[in-house]
Design an enzyme around this catalytic site. Structure first.
Site, PDB file in Angstrom:
ATOM      1  N   GLY A 232       0.818  -1.211   0.000  1.00 26.05           N
ATOM      2  CA  GLY A 232       0.000   0.000   0.000  1.00 26.05           C
ATOM      3  C   GLY A 232       0.850   1.259   0.000  1.00 26.05           C
ATOM      4  O   GLY A 232       0.669   2.136  -0.819  1.00 26.05           O
ATOM      5  N   ILE A 622      10.926  -5.439  19.111  1.00 25.26           N
ATOM      6  CA  ILE A 622      10.708  -6.021  17.790  1.00 25.26           C
ATOM      7  C   ILE A 622       9.930  -7.315  17.980  1.00 25.26           C
ATOM      8  O   ILE A 622      10.374  -8.235  18.654  1.00 25.26           O
ATOM      9  CB  ILE A 622      12.068  -6.282  17.095  1.00 25.26           C
ATOM     10  N   ASN A 624       8.946  -9.452  15.589  1.00 29.42           N
ATOM     11  CA  ASN A 624       9.411 -10.541  14.734  1.00 29.42           C
ATOM     12  C   ASN A 624      10.604 -10.035  13.937  1.00 29.42           C
ATOM     13  O   ASN A 624      10.467  -9.189  13.055  1.00 29.42           O
ATOM     14  CB  ASN A 624       8.268 -10.978  13.805  1.00 29.42           C
ATOM     15  N   GLN A 631      10.840  -5.194   6.554  1.00 25.31           N
ATOM     16  CA  GLN A 631      10.325  -3.828   6.486  1.00 25.31           C
ATOM     17  C   GLN A 631      11.461  -2.830   6.294  1.00 25.31           C
ATOM     18  O   GLN A 631      11.365  -1.896   5.488  1.00 25.31           O
ATOM     19  CB  GLN A 631       9.539  -3.492   7.761  1.00 25.31           C
ATOM     20  N   LYS A 694       7.539   0.618  18.608  1.00 19.38           N
ATOM     21  CA  LYS A 694       7.495   1.981  18.059  1.00 19.38           C
ATOM     22  C   LYS A 694       7.017   2.022  16.610  1.00 19.38           C
ATOM     23  O   LYS A 694       6.684   3.090  16.112  1.00 19.38           O
ATOM     24  CB  LYS A 694       8.874   2.613  18.145  1.00 19.38           C
ATOM     25  N   GLU A 698       7.974   2.612   8.270  1.00 21.05           N
ATOM     26  CA  GLU A 698       8.362   3.786   7.495  1.00 21.05           C
ATOM     27  C   GLU A 698       9.800   4.232   7.687  1.00 21.05           C
ATOM     28  O   GLU A 698      10.420   4.799   6.786  1.00 21.05           O
ATOM     29  CB  GLU A 698       7.373   4.916   7.785  1.00 21.05           C
TER      30      GLU A 698
HETATM   31 MO1  MOS Z   1       1.813   5.115   5.464  1.00 21.73          MO
HETATM   32  S1  MOS Z   1       2.571   6.361   4.043  1.00 21.73           S
HETATM   33  O1  MOS Z   1       1.171   6.215   6.594  1.00 21.73           O
HETATM   34  O2  MOS Z   1       0.794   4.028   4.732  1.00 21.73           O
END
Ligand code: MOS
Length: 732
Positions: A232, A622, A624, A631, A694, A698
């Site tokens: 997404g 963390i 996993n 990520q 946390k 991103e």
């Molecule tokens: Mo993220 S850019 O808040 O899906």
């Protein structure tokens, strides 16, 4: 308690995905479904004068053509009156951006709808669009992240004027478009006043709210399902026009409709990252300590909605600076509405700030890491709060060690590999720890198995797995005995999977719901004279392996199955609503990281190859390690694309997108992506939320482009302040 949390558990849905058994939104079996294909405008500003549907309408298989002339009217009052204005599709003939939907062709197959759509003639009255920053008037948005768009401390302008050392430059980032593997897709079916929608969405509840408002039905009458989505990155964080159009078309023709975007439509009405123009001015003493920081951000929005690219927000807290001025300005143009794209704000903002820090390091002749340590923010000077935890020093150290940073010789152009220029660069990273209210339910049955549910969406990050681990530990039931349900508005409320907040939000609810269910079962045993746990103190009872037992005497206990079966076999259910407390008033909560990159630049061709990327990140607990690493390296790879490849071009004369395909909008492919590694720096944060996480979705992209740009400077002595770093810019 933490047997599963932290373990690199394989994805619980891995087998479903690799065998094709996981149902993505376009794949739900729906007998008699009609396929819709959107016709998009070919102008950026003007009005539709006429649409000739006669040829398309005569094509075999065509069921109907929906235009502004015959489309159902949407509700424009009440809850639909606010932000939903931007999604009022086919309600008028006005065109305000290129690729605005102007019609939907409905046919019995996708191909027939697509072909008929190509036979369309739309006649426009064309007006000259506003397409560049220079054509508009910047204004100060109402708010950025709920705060004033400007942040200020001290007198940054005066402090800059008298600073011993200054770097003051403008950095630009281009339009970038999300291109997840799975394009957007929606299926909608009306049964009377009830609407069922399968949608590739990051948040089913937001879609439900929007649809309920626009169609004037109660939210309970709208069910939105999003079981699996193929990425997404923020693009699926909103219900864009195609979602509304699918429900409108289904209403109009009285049968189920599916609209699946084809790849070129990803550059249409589904959001993108705004381009930015950013001035960063840093004033410092000769020893590199900052005396002034100025970050002026200019981004764009559409005629119909307001979205601010919040690129200056990280600058307010990443380094200590006695004086600071951060501003955000917007210009309205004839463009589609921009939106969140992985680390919205932070990714473009960190390119500017972390490039500027690198420039300052050269200006004061300091190692870039040493410069950052000299300006280490011990507290959040903007929020005037302590950090709930901050392990950035450890990230610098762990990253530098693993990357062998010390082999870097500081002078630009000083390292070579044959005829190739070698560059090594680094940058800092941070991303806020977000959280919203979320609920979950956990049900344990007489077989000792558990079903745990929350309506949040797994956007491909591995939420099914991470939440199964959280539930497994709280229940003391093995992961394999847990069936996790996500992505359905019939399940308990959850926020969007965005802002790196889903694990913190839903994970906390899952833990509380699981503990509530476990406690109910414990109470059954405590009250049952036939149980070995009869009259035990609840807090003395532990659970693992599907069994409740006395902590002090593990032999005294019995299985969930035994307790529930003896009490009649009815499943035992625990529910929980988890929400943020006032921790945000007490602490500034952020994840931090350090990014490193090594490049080879061909001095004759200007081509850049990244040969190594390494990030060290501290983001609380963390859940996993395997998923977390994925990520991080995914974010870093997206940062590589941002640094070197990704750019949507528009023709400034017409406002039309010129790069609406993956042949011209370049993304990193395997051959572009070098050895990429992520180090998970350990961090314990007792303040952020019930499970101490946390968020990691991103931060992997933050600073990644700057680290590469800084490596390119180190290799070549050329400072490219305009992304992407393409060969033409290095050959000038
Ligand atoms: Mo993220 S850019 O808040 O899906």
């Amino acid at each position: 308690m933490t047997a599963n949390i932290g373990a690199p558990v394989d994805r619980v849905d891995g087998r479903l995905k690799v065998t094709g058994a996981a149902t993505y939104s376009a794949e739900w079996p729906m007998p008699g479904v009609a396929h819709g294909f959107m016709v998009l405008s070919t102008i950026a500003k003007g009005r539709i004068r006429a649409i000739d549907v006669s040829r398309a309408g005569r094509e075999p298989g065509v069921i109907a053509v929906m235009t502004s002339r015959n489309a159902p009217r949407l509700v424009t009052t009440g809850q639909a009156a606010g932000n939903d204005k931007a999604q009022m599709v086919l309600q008028s003939d006005e065109i305000v951006y290129d690729r605005q939907p102007v019609a939907v062709v409905l046919a019995d197959t996708f191909e027939r709808a697509q072909y008929a759509a190509s036979l369309f003639t739309v006649h426009y009255d064309v007006e000259a669009p506003q397409t560049t920053f220079a054509m508009g008037t910047p204004y100060k948005p109402q708010a950025v992240h709920g705060q004033d768009a400007d942040h200020q401390r001290g007198d940054a302008v005066s402090a800059l004027a008298v600073a011993a050392v200054k770097v003051d430059n403008v950095y630009t980032t281009p339009i970038e478009h999300h291109n997840p593997m799975e394009p957007h897709a929606t299926i909608a079916r009306w049964d009377g006043d009830t609407l069922t929608v399968y949608d590739a969405s990051q948040g089913v509840f937001g879609v439900r709210t929007r649809l309920a408002g626009m169609f004037g039905v109660a939210p309970e009458n709208v069910r939105v399902i999003s079981k699996y989505i193929g990425g997404g990155f923020g693009g699926k964080g909103s219900a864009w026009p195609h979602v509304i159009l699918t429900a409108m078309a289904a209403k109009m023709i009285g049968r189920a409709v599916k609209i699946a975007l084809w790849r070129p439509q990803m550059w249409g009405s589904v959001g993108y990252r705004s381009p930015t123009v950013q001035r960063v001015a840093l004033g410092a003493n000769a020893d590199g300590t900052l005396v002034s920081t100025i970050h002026e951000v200019h981004s764009q929005t559409s005629q119909i909605d307001e979205f601010v690219e919040s690129s200056g927000i990280l600058t307010t807290m990443l380094y200590a600076s006695p004086a600071l001025l951060v501003t955000h300005r917007l210009t309205r143009l004839n463009v589609g509405t921009p939106t969140y794209m992985r680390a919205p704000g932070e990714s473009s903002g960190s390119f500017a700030l972390e490039s500027a820090m690198d420039e300052l390091a050269y200006a004061v002749q300091l190692d870039p890491i040493e410069l950052r340590l000299r300006n280490y923010a011990e507290t959040d000077q903007d929020a005037k709060l302590p950090f709930s935890s901050k392990s950035l020093r450890e990230c610098y150290r762990a990253g530098a060690d693993a990357f062998d940073w010390k082999r870097r010789t500081p002078a630009p152009g000083s390292m070579r590999d044959g005829r190739m220029l070698v560059g090594i660069g680094m940058a800092g990273a941070t991303y806020p720890t977000n959280r919203s209210a979320a609920s979950a339910v956990a049900r344990i049955d007489a077989q000792g198995k558990a079903v745990v549910q929350s309506g949040g969406v797994d956007i491909g990050t591995g939420s099914y797995t991470a939440f199964s681990q959280v539930a497994a530990d709280a229940l003391g039931i093995p992961v394999e005995q847990i069936t996790f349900g996500l992505g359905d508005t019939r399940m308990p409320n959850a926020p969007n999977a965005g802002g790196s907040q889903l694990t913190a939000s839903v994970g906390s609810a899952v833990k509380l719901a699981a503990l509530a269910a476990r406690n109910k079962v414990a109470q059954l045993a405590i009250a049952d004279a036939n149980s070995p746990l009869f009259r035990a103190a609840p807090e003395a009872i532990a659970a693992t392996g599907g069994r409740l037992f006395l902590q002090s005497d593990p032999a005294r206990g019995e299985t969930y199955a035994a307790i529930i079966a003896r009490s009649g076999g009815t499943p035992v259910e625990g529910r929980a609503d988890a929400k943020p407390g006032d921790e945000k008033k007490q602490y500034s909560m952020h994840a931090f990281g350090a990014q490193f990159a090594e490049v080879r630049v061909d001095p004759d061709l200007g081509t850049v190859r990244v040969v190594r990327q390494l990030g060290a990140f501290a983001a609380g607990r963390i859940i996993n390690a395997k998923l977390a690493r994925s990520q991080y390296i995914g974010g870093m790879t997206m940062g590589l694309g941002m640094a070197l490849l990704e750019e949507t071009r528009r023709d400034d004369r017409t406002g039309r997108v010129m790069t609406a395909n993956l042949a011209e909008y370049l993304l990193p492919v395997h051959a572009d992506v070098p050895a990429t590694e992520a180090i998970l720096v350990e961090e314990v944060d007792p303040h952020v939320n019930e499970i101490g996480v946390k968020g990691i979705g991103e931060i992997g992209i933050v600073g990644a482009a700057a680290a590469i740009a800084n490596a390119v400077y180190h290799a070549t002595g050329k400072r490219i302040r305009d992304l992407p770093i393409t060969p033409d810019k290095l050959l000038v």
